[in-house]
Design an enzyme around this catalytic site. Structure first.
Site, PDB file in Angstrom:
ATOM      1  N   GLY A 185      47.488  64.305  45.945  1.00 16.15           N
ATOM      2  CA  GLY A 185      47.048  63.097  45.091  1.00 16.15           C
ATOM      3  C   GLY A 185      48.488  62.775  44.318  1.00 16.15           C
ATOM      4  O   GLY A 185      48.874  61.467  44.025  1.00 16.15           O
ATOM      5  N   CYS A 186      49.211  63.683  43.743  1.00 18.45           N
ATOM      6  CA  CYS A 186      50.236  63.527  42.880  1.00 18.45           C
ATOM      7  C   CYS A 186      51.560  62.796  43.742  1.00 18.45           C
ATOM      8  O   CYS A 186      52.242  61.865  43.219  1.00 18.45           O
ATOM      9  CB  CYS A 186      50.813  64.489  42.084  1.00 18.45           C
ATOM     10  SG  CYS A 186      49.488  65.117  40.945  1.00 18.45           S
ATOM     11  N   THR A 187      51.635  63.288  44.785  1.00 23.81           N
ATOM     12  CA  THR A 187      52.656  63.039  45.659  1.00 23.81           C
ATOM     13  C   THR A 187      52.425  61.432  45.884  1.00 23.81           C
ATOM     14  O   THR A 187      53.291  60.835  46.232  1.00 23.81           O
ATOM     15  CB  THR A 187      52.720  63.893  46.831  1.00 23.81           C
ATOM     16  OG1 THR A 187      53.073  65.285  46.470  1.00 23.81           O
ATOM     17  CG2 THR A 187      53.821  63.535  47.817  1.00 23.81           C
TER      18      THR A 187
END
Length: 153
Positions: A45-47
Site C-alpha cells: 500500500g505504501c509503495t
C-alpha cells in the site's frame, strides 16, 4: 489525542531526509506542502501511495507545492525505498514518531501507524486532511483537489 484538523496551524517540521538533508517547514518560502504519513517503506500500500505521488509530482509542483513523505523507518530504509521506486521527493526520518505524534496521526488497532495526508498552505495552516489506510493512491487525488481549491481561493 485528537489529530490536527483543517484550520489548525501545523507544527514546525524539522527532520532529516533519506540523504541526511534537514528539511524545515519554515524554509519553504510560502510554498504549500503535501505532507503524507505512511506506515512503512516497501509495503504494497505504501509503495502504491508513494508511486502515485511520484507520478503526479510535476503536477503537484505546478500547483505550487512541495511533497514530503514521513514514516518511522530509518534513513537507509528510506534511501532504498526512494531509489527502488525513483521517488523525486524527500522521505523524512521520524524515528520515535515525534512528528507523527505532533500531528496526532492515529494508529490502526493500536498496531499499525496510520496513513494520513495533510495539505498545508504557504502560511503554515492545514487546509485539508485525508485519512485512509487502505487506498494509498487516493491520497494523491485528495492532495491535488485540495491544492486546486487553494489556488482558486
Amino acid at each position: 489525542m485528537m489529530g490536527l484538523a483543517a484550520g489548525d496551524r501545523a507544527p514546525l517540521i524539522a527532520l532529516t531526509d533519506q540523504n541526511g538533508t534537514e528539511r524545515r517547514s519554515d524554509s519553504l518560502g510560502g510554498k504549500a506542502l503535501v505532507l503524507f504519513f505512511y506506515p512503512k517503506d516497501d509495503t504494497p500500500g505504501c509503495t502504491m501511495e508513494a508511486c502515485a505521488f511520484r507520478d503526479s509530482y510535476a503536477d503537484l509542483q505546478g500547483l505550487g507545492a512541495e511533497v514530503w513523505g514521513v514514516s518511522g523507518d530509518d534513513a537507509a530504509s528510506h534511501q532504498r525505498f526512494a531509489q527502488r521506486h525513483n521517488l523525486p521527493y524527500p522521505l523524512l526520518v521520524d524515528r520515535g514518531n515525534g512528528l507523527r505524534k505532533a500531528f496526532g496521526v492515529p494508529g490502526v488497532l493500536g498496531l499499525l501507524p496510520g496513513r494520513v495526508t495533510y495539505v498545508i498552505d504557504g502560511e503554515g495552516v492545514i487546509r485539508h486532511v485525508f485519512n485512509n489506510l487502505l487506498d494509498g493512491p487516493a491520497h494523491r487525488r485528495e492532495a491535488i483537489a485540495a491544492l486546486q481549491r487553494l489556488q482558486g481561493s
